[in-house]
Design a protein around this motif. Structure first.
Motif, PDB file in Angstrom:
ATOM      1  N   MET A  86       1.031  -1.705  -0.079  1.00 47.94           N
ATOM      2  CA  MET A  86      -0.277  -0.068   0.064  1.00 47.94           C
ATOM      3  C   MET A  86       0.817   0.961   0.086  1.00 47.94           C
ATOM      4  SD  MET A  86      -3.201  -0.886  -0.087  1.00 47.94           S
ATOM      5  CE  MET A  86      -3.730   0.573   0.594  1.00 47.94           C
ATOM      6  N   PRO A  87       0.472   2.000  -0.780  1.00 47.62           N
ATOM      7  CA  PRO A  87       0.999   3.070  -1.266  1.00 47.62           C
ATOM      8  C   PRO A  87       1.568   3.981   0.350  1.00 47.62           C
ATOM      9  CG  PRO A  87      -0.708   3.475  -2.135  1.00 47.62           C
ATOM     10  CD  PRO A  87       0.065   1.947  -1.856  1.00 47.62           C
ATOM     11  N   VAL A  88       2.075   5.341   0.340  1.00 48.02           N
ATOM     12  CA  VAL A  88       2.106   6.307   2.083  1.00 48.02           C
ATOM     13  C   VAL A  88       1.581   7.211   1.522  1.00 48.02           C
ATOM     14  CG1 VAL A  88       3.077   7.192   3.719  1.00 48.02           C
ATOM     15  CG2 VAL A  88       3.954   4.808   2.661  1.00 48.02           C
ATOM     16  N   ILE A  89       0.525   7.481   1.579  1.00 43.39           N
ATOM     17  CA  ILE A  89      -0.200   9.361   1.201  1.00 43.39           C
ATOM     18  C   ILE A  89      -0.187  10.409   2.628  1.00 43.39           C
ATOM     19  CG2 ILE A  89      -1.827  10.126   0.670  1.00 43.39           C
ATOM     20  CD1 ILE A  89      -3.293   7.503  -0.164  1.00 43.39           C
ATOM     21  N   LYS A  90       1.004  11.335   2.599  1.00 38.85           N
ATOM     22  CA  LYS A  90       0.983  12.160   2.647  1.00 38.85           C
ATOM     23  C   LYS A  90       0.081  12.302   3.108  1.00 38.85           C
ATOM     24  CE  LYS A  90       6.021  11.233   2.454  1.00 38.85           C
ATOM     25  NZ  LYS A  90       6.953  12.538   2.176  1.00 38.85           N
ATOM     26  N   PRO A  91      -0.002  14.036   4.288  1.00 32.86           N
ATOM     27  CA  PRO A  91      -0.987  14.692   4.442  1.00 32.86           C
ATOM     28  C   PRO A  91      -0.910  15.763   4.336  1.00 32.86           C
ATOM     29  CG  PRO A  91       0.311  14.579   6.764  1.00 32.86           C
ATOM     30  CD  PRO A  91      -0.013  13.344   6.132  1.00 32.86           C
TER      31      PRO A  91
END
Length: 106
Positions: A86-91
């Protein structure tokens, strides 16, 4: 079909395949045909000629594979080895360089 009852009748090649593929829920046709030849009696197969393993059979294979050392995953954890991480989605950034939301710009 119950693998628990038929395990000792299976040849070593079939048992090795099952231990190396403990996550398999539907056995390939070639393996299904081989198991049906070795088993005494009829084995239920799906319309494609494959054996669908029951939950008890699946748990039995996982237990055997864990005991044989081919897997080291607790039975309660399921891992999908063919999926990407799963990709890491930054705020979104905050501060003076952050873009305004369309509803905020008036």
């Amino acid at each position: 079909m119950s693998l628990t009852d038929r395990w000792d009748r299976l040849d070593s090649e079939t048992r090795t395949w099952l231990l190396e593929n403990p996550g398999c829920l539907v056995l390939p046709r070639a393996l299904s045909a081989k198991i049906e030849e070795e088993a005494q009696g009829d084995i239920e197969r799906d319309p494609h000629g494959q054996i669908v393993l029951s939950r008890a059979d699946h748990n039995f294979i996982r237990d055997k594979a864990e005991a044989a050392g081919t897997i080291r995953v607790p039975a309660a954890d399921f891992q999908f080895f063919d999926t990407a991480a799963m990709p890491v989605i930054k705020p979104a950034p905050h501060g003076k360089h952050a873009a305004e939301a369309p509803t905020d710009a008036q």
